[in-house]
Design a protein around this motif. Structure first.
Motif, PDB file in Angstrom:
ATOM      1  N   UNK A   1      -3.065 -14.127  45.236  1.00 59.57           N
ATOM      2  CA  UNK A   1      -1.764 -13.466  45.139  1.00 59.57           C
ATOM      3  C   UNK A   1      -1.530 -12.875  43.754  1.00 59.57           C
ATOM      4  N   UNK A   2      -1.945 -13.590  42.720  1.00 62.77           N
ATOM      5  CA  UNK A   2      -1.788 -13.085  41.346  1.00 62.77           C
ATOM      6  C   UNK A   2      -2.643 -11.831  41.142  1.00 62.77           C
ATOM      7  N   UNK A   3      -3.860 -11.848  41.668  1.00 63.67           N
ATOM      8  CA  UNK A   3      -4.728 -10.672  41.575  1.00 63.67           C
ATOM      9  C   UNK A   3      -4.108  -9.494  42.320  1.00 63.67           C
ATOM     10  N   UNK A   4      -3.546  -9.760  43.505  1.00 57.45           N
ATOM     11  CA  UNK A   4      -2.911  -8.685  44.281  1.00 57.45           C
ATOM     12  C   UNK A   4      -1.724  -8.098  43.521  1.00 57.45           C
ATOM     13  N   UNK A   5      -0.962  -8.942  42.826  1.00 55.93           N
ATOM     14  CA  UNK A   5       0.168  -8.448  42.029  1.00 55.93           C
ATOM     15  C   UNK A   5      -0.329  -7.558  40.887  1.00 55.93           C
TER      16      UNK A   5
ATOM     17  N   UNK B   1       7.774   8.929  48.148  1.00 58.51           N
ATOM     18  CA  UNK B   1       8.371   8.009  47.180  1.00 58.51           C
ATOM     19  C   UNK B   1       8.964   6.789  47.884  1.00 58.51           C
ATOM     20  N   UNK B   2       9.687   7.029  48.977  1.00 57.47           N
ATOM     21  CA  UNK B   2      10.287   5.924  49.717  1.00 57.47           C
ATOM     22  C   UNK B   2       9.222   5.021  50.335  1.00 57.47           C
ATOM     23  N   UNK B   3       8.129   5.636  50.822  1.00 58.83           N
ATOM     24  CA  UNK B   3       7.045   4.845  51.403  1.00 58.83           C
ATOM     25  C   UNK B   3       6.355   3.982  50.368  1.00 58.83           C
ATOM     26  N   UNK B   4       6.082   4.566  49.193  1.00 62.66           N
ATOM     27  CA  UNK B   4       5.406   3.820  48.125  1.00 62.66           C
ATOM     28  C   UNK B   4       6.284   2.688  47.628  1.00 62.66           C
ATOM     29  N   UNK B   5       7.578   2.966  47.417  1.00 62.91           N
ATOM     30  CA  UNK B   5       8.463   1.916  46.901  1.00 62.91           C
ATOM     31  C   UNK B   5       8.657   0.810  47.934  1.00 62.91           C
ATOM     32  N   UNK B   6       8.613   1.162  49.222  1.00 65.44           N
ATOM     33  CA  UNK B   6       8.721   0.148  50.275  1.00 65.44           C
ATOM     34  C   UNK B   6       7.505  -0.772  50.262  1.00 65.44           C
ATOM     35  N   UNK B   7       6.300  -0.178  50.185  1.00 65.71           N
ATOM     36  CA  UNK B   7       5.072  -0.975  50.155  1.00 65.71           C
ATOM     37  C   UNK B   7       5.010  -1.806  48.867  1.00 65.71           C
ATOM     38  N   UNK B   8       5.385  -1.192  47.754  1.00 64.18           N
ATOM     39  CA  UNK B   8       5.374  -1.886  46.462  1.00 64.18           C
ATOM     40  C   UNK B   8       6.309  -3.096  46.491  1.00 64.18           C
ATOM     41  N   UNK B   9       7.529  -2.901  46.996  1.00 61.77           N
ATOM     42  CA  UNK B   9       8.502  -3.998  47.066  1.00 61.77           C
ATOM     43  C   UNK B   9       8.028  -5.104  47.994  1.00 61.77           C
ATOM     44  N   UNK B  10       7.504  -4.709  49.159  1.00 60.53           N
ATOM     45  CA  UNK B  10       7.027  -5.698  50.130  1.00 60.53           C
ATOM     46  C   UNK B  10       5.852  -6.498  49.575  1.00 60.53           C
ATOM     47  N   UNK B  11       4.948  -5.820  48.876  1.00 66.51           N
ATOM     48  CA  UNK B  11       3.781  -6.491  48.310  1.00 66.51           C
ATOM     49  C   UNK B  11       4.180  -7.494  47.240  1.00 66.51           C
ATOM     50  N   UNK B  12       5.026  -7.053  46.303  1.00 61.36           N
ATOM     51  CA  UNK B  12       5.465  -7.935  45.217  1.00 61.36           C
ATOM     52  C   UNK B  12       6.260  -9.108  45.778  1.00 61.36           C
ATOM     53  N   UNK B  13       7.179  -8.822  46.696  1.00 62.82           N
ATOM     54  CA  UNK B  13       8.006  -9.885  47.275  1.00 62.82           C
ATOM     55  C   UNK B  13       7.162 -10.897  48.042  1.00 62.82           C
ATOM     56  N   UNK B  14       6.246 -10.392  48.883  1.00 61.88           N
ATOM     57  CA  UNK B  14       5.407 -11.289  49.681  1.00 61.88           C
ATOM     58  C   UNK B  14       4.546 -12.205  48.841  1.00 61.88           C
ATOM     59  N   UNK B  15       3.921 -11.654  47.821  1.00 61.24           N
ATOM     60  CA  UNK B  15       3.053 -12.471  46.975  1.00 61.24           C
ATOM     61  C   UNK B  15       3.838 -13.438  46.102  1.00 61.24           C
ATOM     62  N   UNK B  16       5.012 -13.013  45.618  1.00 62.96           N
ATOM     63  CA  UNK B  16       5.838 -13.922  44.828  1.00 62.96           C
ATOM     64  C   UNK B  16       6.355 -15.081  45.679  1.00 62.96           C
ATOM     65  N   UNK B  17       6.713 -14.800  46.912  1.00 65.24           N
ATOM     66  CA  UNK B  17       7.167 -15.869  47.816  1.00 65.24           C
ATOM     67  C   UNK B  17       6.058 -16.897  48.032  1.00 65.24           C
ATOM     68  N   UNK B  18       4.842 -16.421  48.217  1.00 66.28           N
ATOM     69  CA  UNK B  18       3.704 -17.334  48.391  1.00 66.28           C
ATOM     70  C   UNK B  18       3.506 -18.191  47.148  1.00 66.28           C
ATOM     71  N   UNK B  19       3.588 -17.586  45.976  1.00 69.04           N
ATOM     72  CA  UNK B  19       3.423 -18.338  44.734  1.00 69.04           C
ATOM     73  C   UNK B  19       4.503 -19.399  44.566  1.00 69.04           C
ATOM     74  N   UNK B  20       5.753 -19.026  44.832  1.00 72.71           N
ATOM     75  CA  UNK B  20       6.870 -19.968  44.700  1.00 72.71           C
ATOM     76  C   UNK B  20       6.733 -21.094  45.723  1.00 72.71           C
ATOM     77  N   UNK B  21       6.352 -20.740  46.957  1.00 68.93           N
ATOM     78  CA  UNK B  21       6.218 -21.742  48.015  1.00 68.93           C
ATOM     79  C   UNK B  21       5.126 -22.758  47.690  1.00 68.93           C
TER      80      UNK B  21
END
Length: 310
Positions: free
Chosen positions: A67-71, A28-48
């Motif tokens: 990035x939108x497809x990855x989200x 659970x901790x591993x999945x939530x870590x990857x999920x958070x990192x993925x969403x955060x990374x792609x959102x940062x790219x979109x905002x930038x």
């Protein structure tokens, strides 16, 4: 089993999840870590990209779409995995499994087709720089993204419908963490030869054909780069393609291992491990590769953080 005694499957149970509480918590901790990192990374790219006028070009437009497809790809998989990680019975409804498979395949396929559009963009930029703005218009970019999504969705819909129209009764245990095509197909209580052929053809259209088109693009790109006289010019031209090339090798290498290996050539455990590596790795490494190897994007991301902390 006589037809009248058959129990029709109304839900599937995932068998790959660990049963020990400590391992469930770790997963659970591993999945939530990857999920958070993925969403955060792609959102940062979109905002930038949205916040920097210098990045309003076709190359970054395609990166936004990626990035939108990855989200969307992440949203189709990880929430269900998080729920099941801590539940005693790791299950998903019959319809939910079909929906997950459709979005998983559709967005993953669209990702592959979009990488072809990005390769074409780099081909035009390097091989026809004087005509770049005339060729890579906003309308063409929108059409290429729309075509990628439409093709991915159409192929995914066909495969999903072919599989879920099959009879399922009795066993409902999927030897995976998600509704994987190969594992769900094994549960069908009928001959699946036609569906396996259709799946292989779809895999060729999704993996082999786009990869060949990208290879052709890079033959022209590399030939043009080698003709550039200055070492600095060659270095700059290759640098604009390196991130895309790394993502292509990661994407198609993993997909080939998952969907194009001969049936029965390795165990379900190895197949699941490779599939899980692709599922976890693709959405988190793609934005990371682009952000770390692109100076303009790194500067735009730095501006985002300065605005948030300033």
């Amino acid at each position: 089993m006589p037809p009248g005694n058959r129990t029709v499957v109304t839900e599937f149970v995932f068998l790959a999840f660990p049963t020990r509480p400590d391992l469930q918590t770790l997963l659970f901790m591993g999945v939530i870590l990857v999920f958070t990192a993925t969403v955060t990374g792609n959102l940062i790219i979109l905002v930038a990209i949205r916040g920097d006028a210098r990045l309003h070009t076709p190359m970054y437009f395609f990166l936004e779409a990626l990035s939108i497809i990855e989200l969307g790809y992440t949203a189709a998989i990880f929430p269900q995995m998080l729920v099941n990680a801590l539940q005693e019975r790791k299950r998903i409804s019959f319809g939910g499994c079909g929906a997950q498979m459709f979005f998983f395949l559709g967005l993953g396929s669209s990702d592959c087709f979009l990488l072809v559009a990005m390769a074409y963009d780099r081909y035009v930029a390097i091989c026809h720089p004087l005509h770049y703005t005339l060729i890579m218009t906003r309308r063409l970019c929108l059409w290429l993204v729309a075509a990628s999504l439409a093709l991915g969705g159409l192929l995914s819909l066909q495969i999903t419908v072919l599989i879920f129209r099959l009879p399922f009764y009795g066993s409902s245990g999927v030897n995976h963490f998600l509704c994987d095509v190969n594992q769900v197909l094994k549960l069908a209580r009928t001959d699946t030869h036609s569906e396996e052929i259709a799946q292989f053809i779809a895999s060729v259209l999704i993996v082999i054909l786009p990869f060949l088109l990208i290879c052709v693009s890079y033959v022209y790109i590399i030939t043009t780069i080698l003709r550039i006289r200055s070492a600095e010019g060659r270095r700059h031209a290759f640098h604009t393609c390196s991130s895309h090339l790394m993502v292509v090798l990661l994407q198609y290498g993993c997909l080939s291992l998952v969907y194009l290996h001969p049936k029965g050539s390795w165990s379900d455990e190895l197949d699941r491990l490779i599939s899980l590596g692709y599922t976890f790795g693709s959405p988190i490494f793609n934005p990371l590769i682009y952000s770390l190897r692109n100076k303009e994007l790194k500067e735009a991301i730095a501006k985002v953080f300065r605005r948030r902390t300033g």
